[in-house]
Design a protein around this motif. Structure first.
Motif, PDB file in Angstrom:
ATOM      1  N   THR A 270       1.907   7.174   1.427  1.00 33.63           N
ATOM      2  CA  THR A 270       2.398   6.109   2.290  1.00 33.63           C
ATOM      3  C   THR A 270       1.603   4.839   2.012  1.00 33.63           C
ATOM      4  O   THR A 270       0.406   4.909   1.703  1.00 33.63           O
ATOM      5  CB  THR A 270       2.322   6.518   3.785  1.00 33.63           C
ATOM      6  OG1 THR A 270       2.717   5.434   4.603  1.00 33.63           O
ATOM      7  CG2 THR A 270       0.942   6.956   4.179  1.00 33.63           C
ATOM      8  N   LEU A 271       2.282   3.703   2.056  1.00 30.73           N
ATOM      9  CA  LEU A 271       1.647   2.397   1.841  1.00 30.73           C
ATOM     10  C   LEU A 271       2.124   1.448   2.932  1.00 30.73           C
ATOM     11  O   LEU A 271       3.313   1.445   3.271  1.00 30.73           O
ATOM     12  CB  LEU A 271       2.056   1.818   0.481  1.00 30.73           C
ATOM     13  CG  LEU A 271       1.600   2.563  -0.766  1.00 30.73           C
ATOM     14  CD1 LEU A 271       2.272   1.959  -2.008  1.00 30.73           C
ATOM     15  CD2 LEU A 271       0.078   2.518  -0.927  1.00 30.73           C
ATOM     16  N   SER A 272       1.210   0.623   3.454  1.00 25.55           N
ATOM     17  CA  SER A 272       1.587  -0.371   4.463  1.00 25.55           C
ATOM     18  C   SER A 272       1.140  -1.737   3.985  1.00 25.55           C
ATOM     19  O   SER A 272      -0.038  -1.930   3.664  1.00 25.55           O
ATOM     20  CB  SER A 272       0.938  -0.042   5.808  1.00 25.55           C
ATOM     21  OG  SER A 272       1.497   1.146   6.339  1.00 25.55           O
ATOM     22  N   ILE A 273       2.083  -2.670   3.923  1.00 21.72           N
ATOM     23  CA  ILE A 273       1.808  -3.985   3.332  1.00 21.72           C
ATOM     24  C   ILE A 273       2.327  -5.070   4.265  1.00 21.72           C
ATOM     25  O   ILE A 273       3.521  -5.085   4.600  1.00 21.72           O
ATOM     26  CB  ILE A 273       2.509  -4.120   1.963  1.00 21.72           C
ATOM     27  CG1 ILE A 273       2.214  -2.895   1.083  1.00 21.72           C
ATOM     28  CG2 ILE A 273       2.086  -5.407   1.262  1.00 21.72           C
ATOM     29  CD1 ILE A 273       3.054  -2.825  -0.177  1.00 21.72           C
ATOM     30  N   PRO A 274       1.461  -5.983   4.701  1.00 24.68           N
ATOM     31  CA  PRO A 274       1.938  -7.113   5.505  1.00 24.68           C
ATOM     32  C   PRO A 274       2.985  -7.922   4.736  1.00 24.68           C
ATOM     33  O   PRO A 274       2.922  -8.032   3.505  1.00 24.68           O
ATOM     34  CB  PRO A 274       0.664  -7.941   5.746  1.00 24.68           C
ATOM     35  CG  PRO A 274      -0.459  -6.953   5.627  1.00 24.68           C
ATOM     36  CD  PRO A 274      -0.010  -5.994   4.556  1.00 24.68           C
ATOM     37  N   VAL A 275       3.949  -8.444   5.481  1.00 27.39           N
ATOM     38  CA  VAL A 275       5.029  -9.255   4.902  1.00 27.39           C
ATOM     39  C   VAL A 275       4.995 -10.628   5.571  1.00 27.39           C
ATOM     40  O   VAL A 275       4.908 -10.718   6.798  1.00 27.39           O
ATOM     41  CB  VAL A 275       6.406  -8.589   5.159  1.00 27.39           C
ATOM     42  CG1 VAL A 275       7.552  -9.511   4.769  1.00 27.39           C
ATOM     43  CG2 VAL A 275       6.492  -7.258   4.418  1.00 27.39           C
TER      44      VAL A 275
END
Lengths: 137, 137, 137
Positions: C100-105
């Motif tokens: 899983t990866l979480s990236i601010p947009v």
């Protein structure tokens, strides 16, 4: 809520930035989820023990042995070597350890355990300015 | 929405807690994002195959070989050894495997694949109560 | 906002899907947090250098050596071997690298650094259709 932390590194090792993150989440207040994301492919984000500094020494020592520099004979199969013997091992370590962390926040505080600190793990030899994007919602 | 799961461990290995998590997300209902965060530095959170128990056996066997106990001759360079030969290897494994997981939720159910289960991977010998913070929004 | 990316793989290696993700976040617009989650236990999600293709070659070469196939003598302790010599090593790699990866947009764009691309790292020999769940909020 978005921000970006800028961390100066001066060679391989773990750099703590728990306080910068805490200050920011407390200034925002409230509860939610904090996400940190490092915008580079040759360093990592770790949550590790903040008590005995020898833990950080040992982490660096272990991963240096697990992923030797590319000028070592046993790593002669590596092809991406033009940026120095520390570069491809840095990419490998960055694949193996987190680049993003998500931590619940309650009343302005990430719910870190008693012994947990936030670290940037620098894998390159040269000094760098590392950018860590943060999101809170 | 916040909660905390408390998991009792009794030695190294993988402990499944998919059902506790599913029960909680279904009680909340709706769609969104589930985040799990383990509040310790000597265990990990894994998503792994829930079919053949030998997968869990093999995962433990592999990582025990990759990160030998600190009383083994090849690990004599480690310094953080006062808390027992299983302690520093536990920190190393906790750096190498996830401490946080984020899973989309649709209609109260995390979108786990058919063969995916949620596990706490305990790396310490002694029994522990492990706290996993959960956030759903 | 939820979607699912379907990626066809044809043997072990890194498959870039940055453009599919960018197209989707830009179509949604706005700012927030992007989370990707792979619904399988034998492949990984990586953020890695998108410049020199030899980085991808070296990553595959390194992890193939770190986690040899289960028909190799040094891996004879593995028990989960019925699904082929590439299967248990795939589970091990999937434990060691992100699922899983979480990236601010910001303004419809994930805040990836200049050299960062999004990859699915396939660990199995046979062709697969891999499902990556995405959440944006």
């Amino acid at each position: 809520m978005h921000t970006e932390f800028h961390l100066l590194t001066n060679g391989p090792g773990l750099y703590q930035f728990t306080d910068q993150v805490m200050d920011w989440t407390q200034a925002q207040g409230g509860s939610g989820l904090l996400t940190l994301f490092v915008r580079h492919t040759s360093c990592s984000l770790l949550i590790q023990e903040n008590a005995d500094p020898q833990v950080r020494f040992d982490l660096k020592a272990y991963f240096d042995r697990l992923v030797p520099r590319s000028d070592r004979p046993e790593m002669s199969y590596l092809r991406h070597v033009a940026e120095g013997p520390d570069d491809m091992p840095a990419h490998i370590k960055a694949a193996m350890m987190p680049v993003t962390l998500s931590i619940p926040v309650v009343d302005g505080r990430p719910v870190l355990g008693t012994w947990q600190g936030l670290y940037l793990f620098e894998h390159r030899d040269a000094p760098h300015q590392r950018k860590v994007a943060a999101h809170l919602a």
